[in-house]
Design a protein around this motif. Structure first.
Motif, mmCIF file in Angstrom:
data_model
loop_
_atom_site.group_PDB
_atom_site.id
_atom_site.type_symbol
_atom_site.label_atom_id
_atom_site.label_comp_id
_atom_site.label_asym_id
_atom_site.label_seq_id
_atom_site.Cartn_x
_atom_site.Cartn_y
_atom_site.Cartn_z
ATOM 1 N N ASN A 51 0.813 -1.214 0.000
ATOM 2 C CA ASN A 51 0.000 0.000 0.000
ATOM 3 C C ASN A 51 0.844 1.261 0.000
ATOM 4 N N ALA A 52 2.038 1.209 0.615
ATOM 5 C CA ALA A 52 2.941 2.354 0.574
ATOM 6 C C ALA A 52 3.439 2.591 -0.844
ATOM 7 N N LEU A 53 3.724 1.518 -1.578
ATOM 8 C CA LEU A 53 4.155 1.656 -2.967
ATOM 9 C C LEU A 53 3.035 2.268 -3.817
ATOM 10 N N ARG A 54 1.809 1.840 -3.550
ATOM 11 C CA ARG A 54 0.666 2.400 -4.280
ATOM 12 C C ARG A 54 0.539 3.899 -4.010
ATOM 13 N N TYR A 55 0.737 4.291 -2.753
ATOM 14 C CA TYR A 55 0.681 5.709 -2.378
ATOM 15 C C TYR A 55 1.799 6.495 -3.056
ATOM 16 N N LEU A 56 3.019 5.976 -3.035
ATOM 17 C CA LEU A 56 4.149 6.685 -3.643
ATOM 18 C C LEU A 56 3.964 6.818 -5.149
ATOM 19 N N GLU A 57 3.452 5.784 -5.773
ATOM 20 C CA GLU A 57 3.211 5.859 -7.216
ATOM 21 C C GLU A 57 2.199 6.955 -7.527
ATOM 22 N N HIS A 58 1.162 7.043 -6.691
ATOM 23 C CA HIS A 58 0.156 8.090 -6.902
ATOM 24 C C HIS A 58 0.764 9.471 -6.688
ATOM 25 N N CYS A 59 1.614 9.609 -5.676
ATOM 26 C CA CYS A 59 2.277 10.894 -5.443
ATOM 27 C C CYS A 59 3.092 11.314 -6.671
ATOM 28 N N LEU A 60 3.827 10.389 -7.236
ATOM 29 C CA LEU A 60 4.650 10.711 -8.400
ATOM 30 C C LEU A 60 3.783 11.038 -9.612
ATOM 31 N N GLU A 61 2.620 10.418 -9.716
ATOM 32 C CA GLU A 61 1.687 10.790 -10.777
ATOM 33 C C GLU A 61 1.216 12.230 -10.582
ATOM 34 N N CYS A 62 0.923 12.591 -9.334
ATOM 35 C CA CYS A 62 0.500 13.963 -9.032
ATOM 36 C C CYS A 62 1.614 14.960 -9.334
ATOM 37 N N LEU A 63 2.856 14.533 -9.116
ATOM 38 C CA LEU A 63 4.005 15.427 -9.306
ATOM 39 C C LEU A 63 4.558 15.407 -10.720
ATOM 40 N N ALA A 64 3.892 14.704 -11.626
ATOM 41 C CA ALA A 64 4.376 14.630 -13.006
ATOM 42 C C ALA A 64 4.566 16.013 -13.645
ATOM 43 N N PRO A 65 3.688 17.005 -13.387
ATOM 44 C CA PRO A 65 3.893 18.325 -14.000
ATOM 45 C C PRO A 65 5.077 19.097 -13.422
ATOM 46 N N LEU A 66 5.595 18.685 -12.280
ATOM 47 C CA LEU A 66 6.714 19.393 -11.646
ATOM 48 C C LEU A 66 8.004 19.067 -12.381
ATOM 49 N N ASP A 67 8.687 20.094 -12.833
ATOM 50 C CA ASP A 67 9.939 19.909 -13.568
ATOM 51 C C ASP A 67 11.080 19.754 -12.561
ATOM 52 N N ALA A 68 11.275 18.531 -12.117
ATOM 53 C CA ALA A 68 12.324 18.224 -11.131
ATOM 54 C C ALA A 68 12.691 16.763 -11.277
ATOM 55 N N PRO A 69 13.914 16.388 -10.907
ATOM 56 C CA PRO A 69 14.305 14.974 -10.950
ATOM 57 C C PRO A 69 13.396 14.128 -10.053
ATOM 58 N N ASP A 70 13.222 12.876 -10.432
ATOM 59 C CA ASP A 70 12.343 12.003 -9.659
ATOM 60 C C ASP A 70 12.827 11.845 -8.218
ATOM 61 N N GLY A 71 14.146 11.818 -8.029
ATOM 62 C CA GLY A 71 14.674 11.725 -6.669
ATOM 63 C C GLY A 71 14.260 12.911 -5.827
ATOM 64 N N ASP A 72 14.260 14.104 -6.434
ATOM 65 C CA ASP A 72 13.823 15.300 -5.705
ATOM 66 C C ASP A 72 12.338 15.215 -5.365
ATOM 67 N N LYS A 73 11.573 14.615 -6.258
ATOM 68 C CA LYS A 73 10.140 14.477 -5.996
ATOM 69 C C LYS A 73 9.892 13.566 -4.792
ATOM 70 N N LEU A 74 10.669 12.506 -4.699
ATOM 71 C CA LEU A 74 10.537 11.630 -3.531
ATOM 72 C C LEU A 74 10.928 12.367 -2.255
ATOM 73 N N GLU A 75 11.948 13.220 -2.349
ATOM 74 C CA GLU A 75 12.327 14.031 -1.194
ATOM 75 C C GLU A 75 11.190 14.969 -0.806
ATOM 76 N N LEU A 76 10.490 15.503 -1.793
ATOM 77 C CA LEU A 76 9.368 16.395 -1.513
ATOM 78 C C LEU A 76 8.249 15.647 -0.797
ATOM 79 N N VAL A 77 7.956 14.439 -1.250
ATOM 80 C CA VAL A 77 6.932 13.632 -0.583
ATOM 81 C C VAL A 77 7.318 13.397 0.873
ATOM 82 N N ALA A 78 8.584 13.053 1.106
ATOM 83 C CA ALA A 78 9.058 12.822 2.473
ATOM 84 C C ALA A 78 8.965 14.096 3.309
ATOM 85 N N ALA A 79 9.292 15.238 2.693
ATOM 86 C CA ALA A 79 9.231 16.507 3.420
ATOM 87 C C ALA A 79 7.793 16.848 3.806
#
Length: 239
Positions: free
Chosen positions: A132-160
């Motif tokens: 379920n955590a993987l499902r949540y993270l995948e959804h977060c990255l889908e939401c962040l698709a318009p953000l022009d940033a590396p995927d690693g930075d996007k994961l950092e944003l989710v954690a923040a």
């Protein structure tokens, strides 16, 4: 390889361990029922009340037999985090406004932590990759698709964002616990403290703080408004 006690003889991930072997009778219990009982105990009495013995008693199993389903207490915690992570409603497609979508997810996370006050203590990278955590993270990255940033930075944003929510909810919980412990009303406590603070500010030793508090005190915002503003300020630093 498994020891005689049922515990693994070497590290393994609970999600790679089969629910049951291909032989023998059907298991009397399931991971889902075990996790649900552990969550029930934690919700009622706190995470420190969760023990293999108490969970086993709750599902009607012997303590040692529970290890056949959950080899370690760490695995039990992981099952608990995954179980409550399944409460996210991820049915809505991203809107294209990544800040609005992340704020909506942050609100869900806050509600989740309010329902399960023990959850922030178990939010570690160790438990971050359950189904379920993987499902949540995948959804977060889908939401962040318009953000022009590396995927690693996007994961950092989710954690923040999650860290900010955990801090916010933790502060709420601490204030609520403190209020319950007071021998008088919270309003009376606040009046006394406000009078003391006013006397300190009146000395003129803290002009900037006095000005800031005067401006803030003109209209005290609703708690939900403060939460939204804090999260949006965090998101505003990205993109």
């Amino acid at each position: 390889m498994t020891a005689a006690s049922g515990r693994p003889a070497e590290p393994e991930v609970i999600w790679t361990r089969p629910h049951r072997s291909g032989r023998g009778p059907r298991p009397a219990h399931s991971r889902e029922s075990i996790a649900a009982e552990a969550v029930r105990i934690a919700d009622a009495d706190g995470i420190d009340a969760v023990s293999m013995r108490r969970v086993a008693a709750g599902v009607g199993a012997g303590t040692m037999s529970l290890y056949n389903y959950v080899p370690r207490k760490e695995d039990l915690y992981e099952l608990m985090v995954d179980a409550v992570s399944g409460e996210y409603d991820l049915s809505a497609a991203p809107t294209g406004d990544w800040r609005a979508d992340m704020l909506a997810l942050a609100r869900q996370t806050r509600d989740l932590m309010r329902r399960h006050p023990w959850l922030p203590r178990l939010l570690t990278p160790v438990h971050g990759f359950s189904p379920n955590a993987l499902r949540y993270l995948e959804h977060c990255l889908e939401c962040l698709a318009p953000l022009d940033a590396p995927d690693g930075d996007k994961l950092e944003l989710v954690a923040a964002v999650n860290g900010t929510v955990a801090t916010f909810v933790g502060s709420e919980q601490a204030l609520a616990e403190r209020a319950r412990a007071l021998p008088w009303s919270e309003a009376a406590e606040q009046r006394v403290r406000a009078a003391y603070l006013g006397s300190r500010l009146a000395t003129g030793a803290y002009p900037r703080l006095a000005a800031a508090l005067a401006g803030a005190g003109a209209a005290i915002p609703a708690h939900d408004d403060v939460f939204d503003r804090v999260v949006l300020r965090l998101l505003g630093g990205w993109g």
